[in-house]
Enzyme design. Structure first.
Site: not given
Length: 317
Positions: A139-141
């Site tokens: 998942l993105d930051k």
């Protein structure tokens, strides 16, 4: 330091349309490139029915048992760090977490510590012996929500295979700019932006990407969506939603040029502008347990920041 992982497969009839060893390996182990697989053959890492074959053009037969001894770099270069993980399920084979925002999954340029990988290494030293410390998807930051992590090599390969075969259901909730008229499916290839390498763009030369979206609720100027990924490309949801002109609220990378509506209230405008991250949450995860083969499902409610945003939008309908 190098660790080893053994991959084993039985040759099916379909692979024998081209029965060269390198071609069959490419069809069986699609996660690995043809170049890497050929290198393993030449390095005598491949056995067929217990016998080493080091010729890429060697012939294989239906029901032959192929094994590859993969070598990968251990995670000793990374530090174990005591970082909080919101664990919602754990057994001997898998770990499921509800990822917080502002949390990088894997170390990279500019992020060598404070990541999920560092946290996993602290939680259990056996993660040092698993490729990517058991991380099978990302998942993105600033995207929150559900992630599954493999706790051993068997689970790692089984989960990778499920993702490749599209057996893992990953469902998200998002809040986007604009009033979406109806649900739909986006089938557009994605490639890394050659000008700004940290971003992705839609381009026919990229990798095929499929995103399904459904309306959960429309507001005056925004829409709450359910989004289901059929593929898992980098920044896929963010790139696809920008492409159809419904970028995510709070997305500083893919939504910062979006024009606000002129008749929006000043209070709502200020609150939406201040939303600190892309309004995206991985809310549902469904997969087959890598060992028991039982179908398992987890759900995660929206985090407080997105709930507050929805409450604000409800007041301005």
């Amino acid at each position: 330091m190098q660790n080893k992982l053994k991959l084993i497969a039985i040759v099916p009839k379909i692979s024998l349309l081209k029965n060269r060893l390198d071609q069959v390996l490419a069809s069986l182990f699609k996660k690995h490139s043809r170049t890497i697989l050929k290198r393993h053959i030449l390095s005598k890492d491949v056995c067929v029915n217990g016998r080493i074959l080091d010729q890429p053009d060697a012939k294989v037969l239906y029901k032959d048992i192929i094994s590859i001894n993969l070598k990968f770099k251990a995670k000793n270069d990374y530090q174990a760090e005591n970082i909080f993980l919101n664990v919602i399920y754990e057994d001997d084979d898998i770990l499921v977490i509800n990822k917080q925002d502002n949390f990088v999954v894997h170390p990279g340029a500019g992020n060598t510590s404070g990541t999920l990988l560092n946290a996993l290494l602290h939680r259990d030293s056996t993660f040092f012996n698993i490729p990517r410390a058991g991380i099978v998807h990302r998942l993105d930051k600033d995207t929150t929500g559900l992630m599954v992590i493999a706790k051993n090599n068997l689970s790692y390969m089984a989960l990778i295979d499920q993702i490749k075969c599209k057996k893992v259901i990953r469902e998200y909730q998002a809040i986007v700019y604009g009033k979406v008229i109806s649900g739909g499916t986006i089938v557009k290839s994605i490639i890394r932006n050659p000008i700004k390498r940290t971003t992705m763009i839609v381009n026919k030369c990229g990798k095929r990407a499929i995103t399904h979206y459904r309306i959960l609720k429309r507001f005056t100027h925004h829409t709450h969506l359910k989004i289901i990924l059929e593929t898992g490309r980098t920044h896929q949801i963010r790139t696809h939603m920008l492409y159809i002109n419904f970028p995510l609220v709070g997305d500083k990378t893919y939504g910062n040029k979006f024009k606000f509506y002129k008749n929006i209230s000043l209070t709502l405008l200020e609150q939406v502008k201040k939303f600190p991250r892309q309004a995206l949450h991985a809310s549902r995860l469904c997969l087959y347990h890598p060992v028991t083969k039982h179908l398992m499902e987890w759900n995660s409610t929206l985090p407080r920041d997105m709930l507050n945003l929805i409450a604000l939008l409800n007041k301005n309908i």
